[in-house]
Write a protein that holds these residues in place. Sequence first.
Motif, PDB file in Angstrom:
ATOM      1  N   THR A  15      -3.718  28.605 -46.564  1.00 53.93           N
ATOM      2  CA  THR A  15      -4.957  28.007 -46.069  1.00 53.93           C
ATOM      3  C   THR A  15      -5.795  28.997 -45.267  1.00 53.93           C
ATOM      4  O   THR A  15      -6.975  28.775 -45.039  1.00 53.93           O
ATOM      5  N   PHE A  16      -5.194  30.093 -44.858  1.00 54.86           N
ATOM      6  CA  PHE A  16      -5.937  31.070 -44.049  1.00 54.86           C
ATOM      7  C   PHE A  16      -6.926  31.873 -44.888  1.00 54.86           C
ATOM      8  O   PHE A  16      -7.928  32.364 -44.391  1.00 54.86           O
ATOM      9  N   TYR A  17      -6.644  32.020 -46.172  1.00 56.26           N
ATOM     10  CA  TYR A  17      -7.415  32.935 -47.021  1.00 56.26           C
ATOM     11  C   TYR A  17      -8.289  32.187 -48.023  1.00 56.26           C
ATOM     12  O   TYR A  17      -7.831  31.220 -48.642  1.00 56.26           O
ATOM     13  N   THR A  18      -9.512  32.676 -48.181  1.00 52.75           N
ATOM     14  CA  THR A  18     -10.445  31.958 -49.066  1.00 52.75           C
ATOM     15  C   THR A  18     -10.159  32.172 -50.552  1.00 52.75           C
ATOM     16  O   THR A  18     -10.619  31.397 -51.375  1.00 52.75           O
ATOM     17  N   LEU A  19      -9.422  33.221 -50.901  1.00 42.92           N
ATOM     18  CA  LEU A  19      -9.213  33.478 -52.335  1.00 42.92           C
ATOM     19  C   LEU A  19      -8.040  32.703 -52.912  1.00 42.92           C
ATOM     20  O   LEU A  19      -7.767  32.782 -54.103  1.00 42.92           O
ATOM     21  N   PHE A  20      -7.324  31.976 -52.061  1.00 44.22           N
ATOM     22  CA  PHE A  20      -6.276  31.094 -52.590  1.00 44.22           C
ATOM     23  C   PHE A  20      -6.873  29.701 -52.747  1.00 44.22           C
ATOM     24  O   PHE A  20      -7.394  29.123 -51.784  1.00 44.22           O
ATOM     25  N   PHE A  21      -6.807  29.191 -53.945  1.00 41.31           N
ATOM     26  CA  PHE A  21      -7.390  27.874 -54.226  1.00 41.31           C
ATOM     27  C   PHE A  21      -6.321  26.800 -54.101  1.00 41.31           C
ATOM     28  O   PHE A  21      -5.271  26.889 -54.732  1.00 41.31           O
ATOM     29  N   GLN A  22      -6.652  25.768 -53.303  1.00 43.20           N
ATOM     30  CA  GLN A  22      -5.682  24.690 -53.142  1.00 43.20           C
ATOM     31  C   GLN A  22      -5.908  23.546 -54.106  1.00 43.20           C
ATOM     32  O   GLN A  22      -5.064  22.662 -54.231  1.00 43.20           O
ATOM     33  N   LYS A  23      -7.093  23.544 -54.729  1.00 42.83           N
ATOM     34  CA  LYS A  23      -7.304  22.546 -55.786  1.00 42.83           C
ATOM     35  C   LYS A  23      -7.680  23.293 -57.055  1.00 42.83           C
ATOM     36  O   LYS A  23      -8.071  24.470 -57.007  1.00 42.83           O
ATOM     37  N   PRO A  24      -7.596  22.600 -58.181  1.00 47.08           N
ATOM     38  CA  PRO A  24      -7.940  23.266 -59.438  1.00 47.08           C
ATOM     39  C   PRO A  24      -9.382  23.770 -59.413  1.00 47.08           C
ATOM     40  O   PRO A  24     -10.237  23.151 -58.789  1.00 47.08           O
ATOM     41  N   VAL A  25      -9.600  24.901 -60.048  1.00 41.97           N
ATOM     42  CA  VAL A  25     -10.961  25.414 -60.184  1.00 41.97           C
ATOM     43  C   VAL A  25     -11.288  25.501 -61.667  1.00 41.97           C
ATOM     44  O   VAL A  25     -10.411  25.353 -62.525  1.00 41.97           O
ATOM     45  N   GLY A  26     -12.550  25.755 -61.958  1.00 45.80           N
ATOM     46  CA  GLY A  26     -12.988  25.863 -63.343  1.00 45.80           C
ATOM     47  C   GLY A  26     -12.476  27.137 -64.000  1.00 45.80           C
ATOM     48  O   GLY A  26     -11.848  27.976 -63.346  1.00 45.80           O
ATOM     49  N   ARG A  27     -12.768  27.264 -65.297  1.00 44.62           N
ATOM     50  CA  ARG A  27     -12.337  28.479 -65.993  1.00 44.62           C
ATOM     51  C   ARG A  27     -13.037  29.702 -65.420  1.00 44.62           C
ATOM     52  O   ARG A  27     -12.519  30.806 -65.492  1.00 44.62           O
ATOM     53  N   HIS A  28     -14.225  29.496 -64.871  1.00 46.08           N
ATOM     54  CA  HIS A  28     -14.947  30.595 -64.222  1.00 46.08           C
ATOM     55  C   HIS A  28     -15.321  30.188 -62.809  1.00 46.08           C
ATOM     56  O   HIS A  28     -15.634  29.026 -62.568  1.00 46.08           O
ATOM     57  N   VAL A  29     -15.271  31.177 -61.913  1.00 47.06           N
ATOM     58  CA  VAL A  29     -15.663  30.912 -60.532  1.00 47.06           C
ATOM     59  C   VAL A  29     -16.888  31.770 -60.205  1.00 47.06           C
ATOM     60  O   VAL A  29     -16.864  32.992 -60.358  1.00 47.06           O
ATOM     61  N   LEU A  30     -17.943  31.099 -59.792  1.00 53.33           N
ATOM     62  CA  LEU A  30     -19.139  31.799 -59.341  1.00 53.33           C
ATOM     63  C   LEU A  30     -19.177  31.705 -57.817  1.00 53.33           C
ATOM     64  O   LEU A  30     -19.226  30.613 -57.261  1.00 53.33           O
TER      65      LEU A  30
END
Lengths: 163, 434
Positions: free
Chosen positions: A71-86
Amino acid sequence: MRPETASTLAFSDEQLRRVRELQALYPERRAALLPVLRMAQETFGHIAPEVEAYVGELFDLSPAHVHEVVTFYTLFFQKPVGRHVLAVCHNLSCALLGAEDVIGHLQERLGIEAGETTPDRRVTLLRVECLCACEMAPMMQVDDDYVGPLTPETIDRVLEGLR
Amino acid sequence: MAERVLMRNFERPDSHTLAGYQATGGYQALRKAIGLGADAITAEVKQANLRGLGGAGFPTGTKWGFIPQKRTAPVYLVVNADEGEPGTFKDRYLLERDPHALIEGMLIAAYAIECETSFVYIRGEYVRPWRIFAEAVREAEGAGLLGRNILGSGFDHRIIVHRGAGAYICGEETGLISSLEGQKGWPKVKPPFPAVRGAFGAPTIVNNVETLCCLPPIIARGGQWFAALGTKSQGGTRMYSVSGHVARPGVYEASVSITLRDLIYREAGGIRGGRPLKAVVPGGSSAAILKADEIDVSMDVDGLKSAGTMAGSAGVIVMDETTCIPEALWVVARFYAHESCGQCTPCRECTGWIYKIAGRILAGKGVPQDPDTIVDVAKRGIGTTICAFYDGAIGPYISYVEKFRGEFDYHIRHGACDVHPGRAGRVPASAGAH
Ligand SMILES: Cc1cc2nc3c(=O)[nH]c(=O)nc-3n(C[C@H](O)[C@H](O)[C@H](O)COP(=O)(O)O)c2cc1C
Ligand code: SF4
Ligand code: FES
């Protein structure tokens, strides 16, 4: 490209070898936690509580500790993300050159708010702090690549290129 | 333009390869350094008047000297490639265009501090710089420039490339070390300084990418030569990241003695569209802002300090007359509120509070005492926190308000912006919502 769902929650033998290699690389095993979490995210799509528990086991660390790190880092996603991240930068240099207009245009084109994923799971749109490419302002990160300076036309071209 | 020392190889299409680097004399300085010996390298770096280019401007040779003489643990070198200071992008260029200069600089430093293992902490978003740098490390390993018995000297060294995962505070050296160790990037109280007790409990030198890239030229051409490029108190050239409303945003190398005016008007082509200049942030977003009539100042650490701001990371953010300063403050305040690690109460509370006040002013709902409150709140936490993050944040808070007080008062009195009268949609919908 990121896989949409985790098939089974375990690394392959090859990946487990890599985990042990990473752990042995550092003076303390635990220093491999960030790299292994990155591997986990690439493999399972995002870092769900089960993934935290699984990675914790590989390090003899409590899921709570792993959760704290994730949870400290923004590049770890805790929920699913799309095939591409903008990831659109909204920090100072980008703001001076129209970051809010860029975000507005993207929200309109994608039909979502920043922080959301399109219903077809194609794109996740995020606001982020300075990506340290302010000479390209206004700019964004499209998966691994930096793109800028952005105009409505360049944004549309990027969107067309995303499958 | 001053001689290019750090950007000397940038125009070469093969500058990122070992062959390209060696074709321009690469790794000769390492050979020379090994011949000189550890103490002579440090002496040369001290004579060069090299001051850390990551933000704090601490003399590099002096920092190395803080490693305890009696060692009970190995010494580590940690390269700060976490570049996160808003307005700064120089380390990205070095990683991509001259990765072997960094490796050679690391080897020289490692030889001087007797270190066998180093870590390069690269911010997670820097995918391309990481790929290029990691490839350069593989090439150097293949050529025997890393590993055992380097250049037949008996010197062993290995580089471990480590990637961050997105957090500005991991640029702060003790936060970076915590992160490297596999924890959240919480800074630690100093002393002990990392040079005494750092990564994995061992003496650790944390140096910035650009700082280390200065070492090969310093060794090749001498500390005295490097010192003469700069001012009395700081040697060398440095790379300035210039962004915002300039005609040619980009990275420029110049002596530390260059004035901010020359940097903007001579190097970066002046203000876009020939508009009047309004303000400049000279050293990354943590530096206090300067007004248009304050730019005849030299860019070295002491020059900018005497102007009431700081050289910091040399990230120059230029604002022309179309800039709304309360809006700029709101953007900056959002950043600090978001990035505070939350350990220290003053930092956590004051950054959040000021963001809230700035949003209220921008949304036209400010009250007359708001500008004073910002300054009061900002001053409350000075010197009470674990790391320099908070003291960095107050630079903009106080200077934006004090130097552009009239604009804040106008927003409060009229509920609108004097720079963009009647311009709809200028105020982000999220302002004032917190
Ligand atoms: C909040 C904060 C953020 C920092 N970010 C960076 C950074 O992104 N890169 C960097 O090299 N130094 C950064 N620093 C400075 C480091 O703590 C440290 O002083 C520096 O890496 C030392 O290297 P140098 O002596 O070569 O400059 C930051 C400091 C603070 C307080
Ligand atoms: S000053 Fe702020 S960022 Fe630094 S340790 Fe304290 S809370 Fe964290
Ligand atoms: S402000 Fe957007 S990349 Fe730096």
